[in-house]
Design a protein around this motif. Structure first.
Motif, mmCIF file in Angstrom:
data_model
loop_
_atom_site.group_PDB
_atom_site.id
_atom_site.type_symbol
_atom_site.label_atom_id
_atom_site.label_comp_id
_atom_site.label_asym_id
_atom_site.label_seq_id
_atom_site.Cartn_x
_atom_site.Cartn_y
_atom_site.Cartn_z
ATOM 1 N N UNK A 98 0.848 -1.188 0.000
ATOM 2 C CA UNK A 98 0.000 0.000 0.000
ATOM 3 C C UNK A 98 0.883 1.237 0.000
ATOM 4 N N UNK A 99 1.056 1.808 -1.164
ATOM 5 C CA UNK A 99 1.853 3.018 -1.312
ATOM 6 C C UNK A 99 1.440 3.668 -2.625
ATOM 7 N N UNK A 100 1.166 4.960 -2.603
ATOM 8 C CA UNK A 100 0.597 5.631 -3.773
ATOM 9 C C UNK A 100 1.636 6.097 -4.777
ATOM 10 N N UNK A 101 2.912 5.827 -4.513
ATOM 11 C CA UNK A 101 3.929 6.126 -5.516
ATOM 12 C C UNK A 101 3.879 5.090 -6.631
ATOM 13 N N UNK A 102 4.344 5.488 -7.814
ATOM 14 C CA UNK A 102 4.306 4.612 -8.978
ATOM 15 C C UNK A 102 5.596 3.813 -9.012
ATOM 16 N N UNK A 103 5.541 2.575 -8.525
ATOM 17 C CA UNK A 103 6.777 1.804 -8.478
ATOM 18 C C UNK A 103 6.496 0.320 -8.313
ATOM 19 N N UNK A 104 7.454 -0.460 -8.743
ATOM 20 C CA UNK A 104 7.531 -1.886 -8.469
ATOM 21 C C UNK A 104 9.014 -2.206 -8.435
ATOM 22 N N UNK A 105 9.417 -3.185 -7.666
ATOM 23 C CA UNK A 105 10.829 -3.533 -7.654
ATOM 24 C C UNK A 105 11.008 -4.985 -7.249
ATOM 25 N N UNK A 106 12.111 -5.551 -7.688
ATOM 26 C CA UNK A 106 12.442 -6.940 -7.394
ATOM 27 C C UNK A 106 13.609 -6.980 -6.423
ATOM 28 N N UNK A 107 13.403 -7.580 -5.279
ATOM 29 C CA UNK A 107 14.449 -7.737 -4.268
ATOM 30 C C UNK A 107 15.215 -9.029 -4.558
ATOM 31 N N UNK A 108 16.234 -9.344 -3.770
ATOM 32 C CA UNK A 108 16.981 -10.582 -4.001
ATOM 33 C C UNK A 108 16.078 -11.815 -4.016
ATOM 34 N N UNK A 109 16.467 -12.785 -4.826
ATOM 35 C CA UNK A 109 15.842 -14.114 -4.880
ATOM 36 C C UNK A 109 14.414 -14.101 -5.417
ATOM 37 N N UNK A 110 14.086 -13.146 -6.257
ATOM 38 C CA UNK A 110 12.803 -13.181 -6.941
ATOM 39 C C UNK A 110 11.606 -12.724 -6.131
ATOM 40 N N UNK A 111 11.832 -11.950 -5.075
ATOM 41 C CA UNK A 111 10.726 -11.351 -4.337
ATOM 42 C C UNK A 111 10.319 -10.066 -5.058
ATOM 43 N N UNK A 112 9.084 -10.022 -5.518
ATOM 44 C CA UNK A 112 8.598 -8.901 -6.327
ATOM 45 C C UNK A 112 7.564 -8.121 -5.523
ATOM 46 N N UNK A 113 7.726 -6.798 -5.485
ATOM 47 C CA UNK A 113 6.827 -5.921 -4.738
ATOM 48 C C UNK A 113 6.205 -4.904 -5.694
ATOM 49 N N UNK A 114 4.882 -4.864 -5.699
ATOM 50 C CA UNK A 114 4.145 -3.964 -6.589
ATOM 51 C C UNK A 114 3.389 -2.963 -5.736
ATOM 52 N N UNK A 115 3.586 -1.683 -6.010
ATOM 53 C CA UNK A 115 2.904 -0.635 -5.260
ATOM 54 C C UNK A 115 1.508 -0.397 -5.834
ATOM 55 N N UNK A 116 0.561 -0.074 -4.960
ATOM 56 C CA UNK A 116 -0.800 0.221 -5.419
ATOM 57 C C UNK A 116 -0.832 1.439 -6.325
ATOM 58 N N UNK A 117 0.178 2.312 -6.216
ATOM 59 C CA UNK A 117 0.228 3.487 -7.083
ATOM 60 C C UNK A 117 0.327 3.142 -8.553
ATOM 61 N N UNK A 118 0.832 1.938 -8.869
ATOM 62 C CA UNK A 118 0.883 1.514 -10.265
ATOM 63 C C UNK A 118 -0.513 1.300 -10.831
ATOM 64 N N UNK A 119 -1.459 1.019 -9.960
ATOM 65 C CA UNK A 119 -2.837 0.799 -10.402
ATOM 66 C C UNK A 119 -3.621 2.108 -10.399
ATOM 67 N N UNK A 120 -3.517 2.861 -9.321
ATOM 68 C CA UNK A 120 -4.313 4.079 -9.223
ATOM 69 C C UNK A 120 -3.872 5.164 -10.195
ATOM 70 N N UNK A 121 -2.624 5.109 -10.660
ATOM 71 C CA UNK A 121 -2.124 6.137 -11.568
ATOM 72 C C UNK A 121 -2.120 5.722 -13.034
ATOM 73 N N UNK A 122 -2.421 4.451 -13.300
ATOM 74 C CA UNK A 122 -2.447 3.963 -14.677
ATOM 75 C C UNK A 122 -3.885 3.789 -15.149
ATOM 76 N N UNK A 123 -4.031 3.636 -16.460
ATOM 77 C CA UNK A 123 -5.356 3.474 -17.066
ATOM 78 C C UNK A 123 -5.547 2.119 -17.724
ATOM 79 N N UNK A 124 -4.457 1.396 -17.923
ATOM 80 C CA UNK A 124 -4.541 0.131 -18.650
ATOM 81 C C UNK A 124 -3.719 -0.953 -17.970
ATOM 82 N N UNK A 125 -4.206 -2.187 -18.053
ATOM 83 C CA UNK A 125 -3.486 -3.318 -17.501
ATOM 84 C C UNK A 125 -2.137 -3.497 -18.186
#
Length: 485
Positions: A98-125
């Motif tokens: 839960x974070x309104x910034x537009x970001x996603x990032x991959x940490x070591x060993x394939x842990x992927x974190x997607x911010x809710x800001x990627x959804x609220x600020x975009x218009x298309x999947x």
């Protein structure tokens, strides 16, 4: 089954910083000279160890969304793209922050974190998928591991500084994080690892190129990636350069990369360029996130302009959620009634209406809506959680316990589910099992005082060999998790 976050005091922050630096790096460091590699060859096994600890910290300290309607959607996109990603040394594990910034990032060993800001600020999947594909390309090429391998022991202080920024970001976060807190979380934590390791020009170009290939192979319109980068650039420019995600601020310049990607798209088959963008699921998830987490007035304004959601009842559902947040009970009730009339068989709308009536004390309507929601969508653990609580309130503890246990098979570290299961077990006379679940709840919730209290109670109640074995497992978990307190 709620968003969870834990604040950290300033005094404990410095202690934790040093402790975690030791915990994460200690086992990986060898007695080498200052010119030797910080993590030696940095093997896959070592990266897995680092990734596991990193993920434990993240899930303990950042607001992680566990709503299956949201997480299933995001993980579905990750999985669809991952099918076309070669060279994966790890099983991908996706979390939604839960974070309104537009970001996603991959940490070591394939842990992927997607911010809710990627959804609220975009218009298309396709835009959301484009950013995710870029990050999966970094995982595929093990760019993070390569950068770590090149670090020197003399840079240990730099890494400690990154960890400090990470923890300070966590301390600033929370369920109601301020804009300043969110900015700190984004600047210091989410991009902290990548900032320190500084993906090279070649890394970013490779991630752009491979990410585009994965995106196309997964069936998305390739223009989604370019559109996403353009929107990120525009949003970051309006908010200030400091908010530009690392994968767009790294050389080569974002304009050059957008141009490069755009030209590569023009060389693709016209049928690929003209792929339709099916945003049905995306818009549905966006409505839910906006209603629950955005500023109430911003969300209400958005729903008032959304004709499609108005027709489907989702806009009314969104208004109901927002009004409930503002404690405008009569307005919320009217909005949910309209939503159910428009979409009487939509499990999401039924779930949210049932949840509202349960929390406001109307058990009859809560049963009506939650039961139907569970029947229509048996995978919605959020609906099942409230239905289980409702059954417990009505004295049907046996079935409630079965439902709580079913949820925990999918969400084994959900502190709130462990709490309600423990409470239900205790009321039904199963004291050892009840206190065991309360102890798990406190441990996963990082509540040291309650964890110790419940652990002592479990110890006093452990009589059989099976109970003593369960106590042993509980103590091992307590010891492991207490490293992060």
């Amino acid at each position: 089954m709620r968003i969870t976050a834990q604040d950290t005091g300033l005094a404990r922050f410095f202690l934790c910083m040093l402790l975690i630096a030791q915990l994460i790096l200690g086992p990986l460091l060898s007695a080498q000279t200052a010119s030797a590699s910080l993590l030696g060859d940095f093997t896959v096994k070592q990266e897995k160890e680092l990734g596991e600890k990193y993920n434990t910290l993240m899930r303990a300290r950042l607001p992680i969304i566990e709503d299956p309607e949201i997480t299933r959607y995001i993980r579905g996109i990750v999985d669809d793209i991952a099918v076309h990603v070669p060279k994966l040394a790890f099983t991908l594990k996706t979390s939604v922050v839960l974070n309104h910034n537009i970001n996603a990032f991959a940490a070591p060993a394939g842990y992927v974190y997607v911010f809710t800001g990627l959804i609220t600020n975009f218009d298309h999947e396709a835009e959301l998928a484009g950013v995710i594909a870029h990050e999966l390309a970094h995982v595929s090429h093990r760019h993070l591991a390569a950068r770590i391998k090149k670090q020197q022991i003399t840079q240990l202080g730099m890494l400690a500084g990154m960890l400090a920024g990470m923890f300070m970001g966590m301390a600033a976060g929370g369920d109601n994080a301020s804009e300043a807190g969110e900015a700190m979380i984004y600047g210091s934590f989410a991009a902290g690892t990548q900032t320190m390791l500084n993906y090279s020009r070649v890394d970013e170009r490779e991630a752009d190129r491979s990410g585009m290939q994965y995106l196309v192979a997964a069936g998305y319109n390739p223009k989604g990636m370019v559109s996403a980068f353009q929107k990120i650039k525009k949003k970051a420019w309006l908010a200030g350069a400091g908010n530009l995600p690392k994968y767009l601020s790294t050389h080569p310049a974002v304009e050059e990369r957008i141009t490069y990607l755009d030209r590569s798209i023009q060389k693709m088959d016209p049928a690929v360029q003209k792929r339709p963008m099916d945003d049905t699921k995306f818009r549905r998830i966006k409505a839910l996130i906006m209603a629950r987490f955005l500023d109430p007035q911003i969300a209400l304004d958005a729903f008032s302009k959304d004709v499609q959601h108005e027709e489907q009842g989702l806009a009314d559902m969104g208004r109901g959620i927002v009004y409930a947040r503002e404690n405008k009970i009569s307005e919320a009730k009217a909005a949910f009634e309209k939503a159910v009339r428009k979409a009487p068989n939509d499990p999401l709308i039924l779930r949210e209406a049932g949840r509202f009536h349960y929390l406001k004390g109307d058990q009859d309507l809560a049963v009506k809506y939650l039961q139907k929601a569970v029947i229509l969508n048996g995978d919605d653990l959020f609906a099942l959680f409230y239905f289980a609580r409702l059954l417990d309130d009505k004295g049907e503890s046996k079935q409630a316990i079965q439902y709580f246990e079913r949820i925990l098979r999918t969400l084994p570290e959900d502190s709130e589910v462990h709490y309600y299961l423990g409470r239900t077990l205790g009321k039904s006379g199963q004291l050892f099992e009840g206190y065991t679940q309360l102890a798990y709840s406190a441990i996963y919730g990082l509540n040291k005082k309650k964890a110790r209290m419940h652990l002592k109670k479990v110890e006093s109640l452990a009589k059989t060999d099976a109970q003593k074995e369960e106590l042993k497992k509980l103590k091992e978990l307590y010891k492991k998790r207490s490293e992060f307190w």
